[in-house]
Scaffold this active site. Sequence first.
Site, PDB file in Angstrom:
ATOM      1  N   THR A 116       3.154 -11.750  -5.930  1.00  0.00           N
ATOM      2  CA  THR A 116       3.094 -11.345  -4.525  1.00  0.00           C
ATOM      3  C   THR A 116       1.757 -10.697  -4.213  1.00  0.00           C
ATOM      4  O   THR A 116       1.087 -10.156  -5.102  1.00  0.00           O
ATOM      5  CB  THR A 116       4.225 -10.356  -4.186  1.00  0.00           C
ATOM      6  OG1 THR A 116       4.191 -10.061  -2.796  1.00  0.00           O
ATOM      7  CG2 THR A 116       4.076  -9.054  -4.953  1.00  0.00           C
TER       8      THR A 116
ATOM      9  N   LYS B 289       2.580  -6.121  -2.698  1.00  0.00           N
ATOM     10  CA  LYS B 289       2.906  -4.890  -3.416  1.00  0.00           C
ATOM     11  C   LYS B 289       1.609  -4.260  -3.938  1.00  0.00           C
ATOM     12  O   LYS B 289       0.887  -3.647  -3.171  1.00  0.00           O
ATOM     13  CB  LYS B 289       3.953  -5.174  -4.480  1.00  0.00           C
ATOM     14  CG  LYS B 289       5.289  -5.573  -3.848  1.00  0.00           C
ATOM     15  CD  LYS B 289       6.387  -5.776  -4.837  1.00  0.00           C
ATOM     16  CE  LYS B 289       7.743  -5.944  -4.155  1.00  0.00           C
ATOM     17  NZ  LYS B 289       7.822  -7.063  -3.194  1.00  0.00           N
TER      18      LYS B 289
END
Length: 417
Positions: free
Chosen positions: A246, A249
């Site tokens: 991702t 984050k």
Amino acid sequence: MTFDYQKAFKDALSAVRAEGRYRVFADIERIRGRFPRAVYHGGPSPKEITVWCSNDYLGMGQHECVTAAMKSATDKVGAGAGGTRNIAGTTHYHVLLERELAAWHRKEAALLFTSGYVANEATLATLSKILPDCVILSDELNHASMIEGIRGGRSAKLVWRHNDVRHLESLLRDIPADRPKIIAFESVYSMDGDIAPIEKICDLAEKYGAFTYLDEVHAVGLYGEEGGGVAQRDGLEDRIDLIEGTLGKAVGVMGGYIAASASVVDAIRSYASGFIFTTALSPVLVAGALRSVKILRTSNNLRERHQERAATLKARLTAEGLPVMPSVSHIVPLWVGDPVQCKAVSDYLLDQRSIYVQPINYPTVPKGTERLRLTPTPLHADEDMDALIAALNDAWKAIGVRRTPAVSTAKEAAVLP
């Protein structure tokens, strides 16, 4: 009489409220350059708070070089991508970031998605459709996005007990050697903070001819010599067939991706509906993520500070007799065990002490294992910890929360429906 649709929705909401797990979103406004400080707009008047539950693990969403890169991209190309990746939406920023992500994980290629959830859902579903008569073996605590992707692919699937390689092998042993099989698992499990036995899983994958799918969402940026994740830290990247990550984050921006061989990535690019029919990420976001990844690849000092902060908080909570759950990662789960009390503690901290920690209830975690999930960052000072621990002690006393976990978080393995 026709069906009462509104009643059905209201009844569903009443059921959630009755269980004490109705979710209330905290209306917060982050203060640029002052993370973990934010302004809370949910009370009678705005007030400054300290955030203790952000997934912006390193504060990169506030990094001046990241925001400068985003401003520059806006000035240069405007706001949006202008289309799907196939139709006018592949900007040069997208190409550069995919190259950077592939290099980060030492893979041949990478592919961007609009979120980590979409990356998992689209990729797992597509792998199931490409590989004939495939069976997916999924860790029982895998993220909802992985579960939905597996279901969407409609291939055979088996669930193995969390991090239990003996159980995994017992399932692999019964699958014909020539049948395609995918072992899908995470590196860092975000609610318990434990880490998968990646090397042993890779050993089994090689022994039984399985494809390895590793979700490094809660590890990218935080582990490994360049921040490539736990597989990089352990020298196992070359044994993982596909890594999913991702940008929302530790990278501090937004988006998801996969990294794998060129043929795997090209096949997903060519077949995945969740990629093909979605507008591309804004080049502004992509520019910020690209700059963030470049910084993280040379920021071991930031990772070391992050680990020190997490270890210090765990030690201090333990010394106070607060029920911190065992964790070998940067995640610091604090046991409550009841949804009503969990929300009550969260409300007390926010209303009385200007500390924001979101309650974690079912279905994110099993019923009876409700908790607060603390995420210390390099930017949380000792004084922030002093204030947090004093507030937690007062909240535990005021609400009457037990200080000892009463139940294990383990779940029984089952076959997914």
